[in-house]
Design an enzyme around this catalytic site. Structure first.
Site, PDB file in Angstrom:
ATOM      1  N   ILE A   9       1.989 -30.934 -28.381  1.00  0.00           N
ATOM      2  CA  ILE A   9       1.238 -32.181 -28.454  1.00  0.00           C
ATOM      3  C   ILE A   9      -0.248 -31.946 -28.229  1.00  0.00           C
ATOM      4  CG2 ILE A   9       3.224 -33.534 -27.692  1.00  0.00           C
ATOM      5  CD1 ILE A   9       1.663 -33.914 -25.011  1.00  0.00           C
ATOM      6  N   ASP A  10      -0.613 -30.802 -27.626  1.00  0.00           N
ATOM      7  CA  ASP A  10      -2.017 -30.539 -27.312  1.00  0.00           C
ATOM      8  C   ASP A  10      -2.838 -30.121 -28.524  1.00  0.00           C
ATOM      9  OD1 ASP A  10      -1.559 -31.083 -24.670  1.00  0.00           O
ATOM     10  OD2 ASP A  10      -1.240 -29.009 -24.087  1.00  0.00           O
ATOM     11  N   GLU A  55      -6.757 -33.688 -18.644  1.00  0.00           N
ATOM     12  CA  GLU A  55      -6.275 -33.240 -17.331  1.00  0.00           C
ATOM     13  C   GLU A  55      -6.909 -31.922 -16.892  1.00  0.00           C
ATOM     14  OE1 GLU A  55      -2.144 -32.028 -17.116  1.00  0.00           O
ATOM     15  OE2 GLU A  55      -2.056 -31.838 -19.301  1.00  0.00           O
ATOM     16  N   GLN A  96       4.792 -49.909 -52.002  1.00  0.00           N
ATOM     17  CA  GLN A  96       3.545 -50.112 -52.725  1.00  0.00           C
ATOM     18  C   GLN A  96       3.052 -48.765 -53.267  1.00  0.00           C
ATOM     19  OE1 GLN A  96       0.866 -52.219 -50.065  1.00  0.00           O
ATOM     20  NE2 GLN A  96       1.641 -54.191 -50.748  1.00  0.00           N
ATOM     21  N   VAL A 123      -4.139 -47.789 -49.443  1.00  0.00           N
ATOM     22  CA  VAL A 123      -2.792 -47.370 -49.064  1.00  0.00           C
ATOM     23  C   VAL A 123      -2.157 -46.523 -50.155  1.00  0.00           C
ATOM     24  CG1 VAL A 123      -2.478 -49.399 -47.605  1.00  0.00           C
ATOM     25  CG2 VAL A 123      -1.677 -49.465 -49.970  1.00  0.00           C
ATOM     26  N   GLY A 126       2.849 -19.548 -26.027  1.00  0.00           N
ATOM     27  CA  GLY A 126       3.648 -18.675 -25.166  1.00  0.00           C
ATOM     28  C   GLY A 126       4.979 -18.326 -25.802  1.00  0.00           C
ATOM     29  N   SER A 127       5.622 -19.314 -26.397  1.00  0.00           N
ATOM     30  CA  SER A 127       6.911 -19.085 -27.069  1.00  0.00           C
ATOM     31  C   SER A 127       6.754 -18.150 -28.254  1.00  0.00           C
ATOM     32  CB  SER A 127       7.495 -20.422 -27.546  1.00  0.00           C
ATOM     33  OG  SER A 127       7.690 -21.301 -26.460  1.00  0.00           O
ATOM     34  N   VAL A 176       3.409 -55.838 -45.552  1.00  0.00           N
ATOM     35  CA  VAL A 176       3.647 -55.207 -44.246  1.00  0.00           C
ATOM     36  C   VAL A 176       3.134 -53.762 -44.270  1.00  0.00           C
ATOM     37  CG1 VAL A 176       5.478 -54.312 -42.740  1.00  0.00           C
ATOM     38  CG2 VAL A 176       5.582 -56.667 -43.562  1.00  0.00           C
TER      39      VAL A 176
END
Length: 819
Positions: free
Chosen positions: A165-166, A264, A583, A539, A120-121, A676
């Site tokens: 976020i959607d 939703e 690392q 990693v 929309g924006s 970690v």
């Protein structure tokens, strides 16, 4: 006294005045995008502005449109939401409001606008651009502006960034904020899991997504949900019985918990809304489960952005400024997107139209078209979810002659997502009729303990064994760095004895080396004339043949959490810099992407190395930074050093040099997060990509069913690596990658796609570059991280399609994880 004439500021020739604003619903990463736009604008010699409170600030003008300095956006990368605000604005929907906004922009001399928001924006932004010439004319005819005042502003550049976020915009794989939101959802479901397991309960979890089911789908894939409801593809007309049948079957097989995820905007095939309480009542009344409903609500928007969203917002913000500077009056407004692992520009209007078309297809009950409108990846995840939860669908079973015994082995160090990939592979095998066989503790475990009594290292895996593995870190079947060459004869003997028909290898460079050894040993041993696939998991993200390894995103999230805490300490102590060791082996990927994600002052990588002049200049730069760092603006500084960047200039040594040379004006400490960085719970990105790649890998192995061993050995593609290359997922032949694309000495690809990202780290930190030793072959050593392939009739924008996975060339970045 001379008369003072007020008007827009004079524009230096060729210099843009670029404003950035956020609009629509907030999302994590928006502030990072603003930071990137502001700093890239200033670094490009242009003037930067921020428009506060979205379109409302544009209409109100005055102090709501603020010129930004370099220091104004310090520390914004780690902030959630948007620090320049967002608000609904009815006035901008009216022409008089847009006229006022245009006048305010002329007043400030702004001639380009970068907007971060939803569809929309972005639609409003393009309408503003389309009307701009008419608005300029109206300002003159109404007497509000003189002709000479609007003359330099006859053209307005608009560039869109998608903050949502959607993840609901077509033409992009991810929107800024979507993976942070998914992370909140997965964390919540992981916590719920413990209670559900303890009490043998069922939980119905409602997540956001009024018109888009991306969050529900990805949460279902990440967390191993039993059933999901999404708007694009409602369940069958008989969904109540279908759902209850699957969940009842899972319980009969021994599962103690049940998770159902409802978007939703979920509805049935007649568009009747499906509410969480409806699902709860079904599970309670028909199956007799103790069922609870949890609605996550706005917690899904909260918190700091994850590593991927920090990186994505940074790279897209930088690219938005470049798009402004390269635009001509004839260039259509672009929206900055990401396709698989590559930043691309797409036509803003077409992308919004494709997005809105999905909603229209849903409304018209044309669900198949709605699924295709999202993208190929979305539909692929949907099928992957169904296959890995379809425990009782006999129609999916293959004929007995096409079924295989698939060996599954982990090789190398543990990495987040290994277990998710294995769970997906096991579920796929069982659904299709294959037999999954776990080879525990790598090749040494296979050779030494395969015939141990009562339990050897070669074990067939049952559904219930692997069902809980989706969110677990480490390696449930054990991993080892040992290679088959340590005992190649016993390895071949085991393959024959346990009738391994195909091999699925999950791991890092050791896994790559192991399959290389097995492929070359086919000349001696027929046992290795079977199809083999490596799913890169490390990693370090240093496996040739892919730009993304699962586990690297988990590592980056662990590392930025660590660095955020350190920065807080450094800021509280005022004048302190931390040198943090990362690392990554001989690959600087983790250090570089983490540097982008935390706003590091400098990054030291093995590819570039460290030399004395570099340290001298960096200390001068630190002195200059701390001299400006006064009052409330103070912030801790972080330098990232890859563990193998230099044998001489260790992490502690660099910190001591900085402290000694500071003359007491600031302090320096070093920190080594060590293991970690392998993380605990795998990130959602690592989980979902592990599932996607795991299913695709098994389908690939399955394609060799029925072929003779010699046919398999003669096919170069029978030993392959699955990975993201450029803008698509593909399988690559091991033989070619081994000989043409691998730096065996340094255990990394010859061409590391992310190398030029180091320049962006330096640009956004303000670090001088003149003294740096050039990366070998730069510029141009690494593939361009952005797609500038022109579309017909457009110098800057590539073709926009509804298929995010296609129509793009070149390579980009992670996301991190990538991806």
């Amino acid at each position: 006294m001379a008369e003072i004439t007020l008007g827009p500021p004079a524009m230096p020739t060729g210099k843009k005045r670029i404003a950035v604003m956020t609009s629509g619903g907030d999302s994590p990463g928006m502030s990072g995008a603003v930071r990137a736009v502001v700093r890239q604008t200033i670094a490009s010699g242009c003037t930067s502005f921020a428009i506060y409170e979205g379109y409302q600030g544009l209409v109100d003008g005055g102090d709501m449109i603020k010129e930004m300095s370099w220091e104004d956006v310090r520390g914004w990368l780690s902030e959630g939401g948007t620090l320049i605000g967002t608000a609904r604005c009815a006035a901008f929907r009216e022409r008089w409001g847009r006229l006022k906004a245009a006048d305010n922009m002329v007043e400030k001399g702004i001639d380009a606008l970068v907007i971060c928001g939803g569809d929309g924006s972005l639609t409003g932004a393009d309408k503003f651009r389309e009307e701009w010439p008419g608005l300029m004319n109206e300002l003159v005819t109404s007497g509000r502006r003189k002709p000479e005042e609007v003359l330099p502003y006859r053209h307005l550049n608009i560039v869109g960034l998608v903050g949502s976020i959607d993840n609901d915009l077509s033409s992009t794989d991810a929107t800024i904020g979507c993976y942070s939101s998914l992370q909140r959802i997965c964390q919540s479901i992981d916590f719920i899991d413990a209670t559900a397991f303890s009490h043998q309960r069922a939980f119905v979890v409602e997540v956001m997504g009024r018109h888009c089911g991306w969050l529900a789908l990805m949460a279902g894939v990440s967390c191993g949900a039993d059933f999901i409801f999404i708007p694009e593809n409602p369940p069958s007309e008989n969904w109540e019985e279908e759902m209850c049948s699957i969940i009842r079957r899972h319980r009969e097989m021994g599962k103690r918990k049940t998770i159902v995820i409802v978007a939703e905007g979920a509805h049935d095939r007649q568009l009747n809304h499906i509410k969480p309480d409806m699902v709860k009542d079904l599970l309670s009344n028909r199956i007799g489960l103790d069922t609870r409903v949890t609605t996550l609500g706005h917690v899904q928007r909260g918190g700091p952005p994850c590593a991927y969203d920090r990186m994505l917002s940074t790279l897209q913000g930088v690219e938005a400024v470049k798009a402004v500077l390269e635009a001509t009056p004839d260039t259509p407004s672009p929206v900055i997107c990401i396709v698989e692992n590559k930043i691309v520009r797409r036509d803003l209007v077409k992308a919004v139209e494709l997005t809105q078309n999905v909603a229209r297809m849903i409304e018209a009950k044309r669900f198949e078209e709605a699924m295709k409108g999202r993208d190929a990846e979305f539909e692929e995840y949907w099928h992957a979810f169904n296959i890995t939860t379809a425990t009782d669908k006999s129609d999916m079973l293959l004929p007995p002659e096409q079924r295989m015994r698939v060996g599954i082995i982990h090789v190398g160090a543990p990495a987040g997502g290994m277990n998710a990939a294995t769970r997906a592979a096991v579920a796929y095998c069982l659904t299709k009729g294959h037999t999954p066989v776990a080879l525990h503790n790598g090749f040494p475990g296979l050779c030494r303990h395969h015939d141990d009594k009562p339990l050897g290292s070669v074990r067939e895996v049952k559904w219930l064994d692997a069902e809980q593995w989706a969110s677990r870190g480490g390696s449930e079947i054990g991993t080892n760095r040992g290679l088959p060459s340590e005992d190649i004869k016993t390895t071949a003997y085991c393959f024959e004895k346990y009738k391994i028909d195909a091999l699925f290898v999950v791991g890092g460079f050791e896994a790559f080396t192991a399959v290389s050894e097995l492929r070359r040993a086919r000349v001696q041993f027929d046992a290795f004339k079977i199809p083999m696939v490596i799913l890169p998991a490390t990693v370090s993200n240093n496996v040739p043949g892919t730009e993304f390894s699962i586990g690297s995103d988990t590592c980056l999230n662990a590392l930025i959490d660590y660095c955020d805490a350190i920065r807080q300490s450094a800021s509280a102590s005022r004048r302190r810099v931390f040198v943090v060791e990362t690392q990554g082996g001989a690959s600087g990927y983790i250090a570089t992407i983490a540097g982008l994600s935390i706003g590091a002052l400098a990054v030291y990588t093995p590819e570039e190395g460290i030399h004395l002049n570099m340290l001298v200049e960096d200390i001068k730069f630190l002195k200059d930074q701390f001299a400006k760092d006064v009052g409330h603006a103070r912030s801790g500084k972080i330098i990232l050093r890859n563990e193998k960047a230099s044998k001489t200039y260790t992490t502690e040594f660099i910190a001591n040099i900085i402290k000694e040379e500071s003359g007491g004006k600031f302090d320096a400490r070093f920190a080594v997060p060590g293991h970690v960085q392998q993380g605990g719970t795998p990130s959602p990105m690592d989980r979902v990509r592990a599932v996607r790649f795991g299913v695709k890998s098994l389908q690939y192995l399955e394609s060799y069913a029925g072929k003779s061993r010699q046919e398999i050995a003669d096919d170069p593609m029978s030993a392959a690596v699955i990975g993201i290359r450029g803008a698509r997922v593909k399988f690559s032949a091991m033989e070619k990658i081994e000989t043409q694309e691998t730096d065996w000495k340094d255990r990394r690809p010859n061409d590391e796609f992310w190398l030029n990202l180091v320049d962006i780290v330096d640009t956004l930190s303000g670090r001088p570059k003149a003294y740096r030793t050039p990366i070998p072959g730069s510029p141009g050593h690494a593939a361009d991280i952005v797609d500038h392939t022109p579309a017909p009739g457009s110098p800057n924008i590539g073709p926009a399609t509804g298929n995010k996975g296609g129509n793009a060339n070149g390579s980009f970045l992670p996301i991190p994880n990538g991806l």
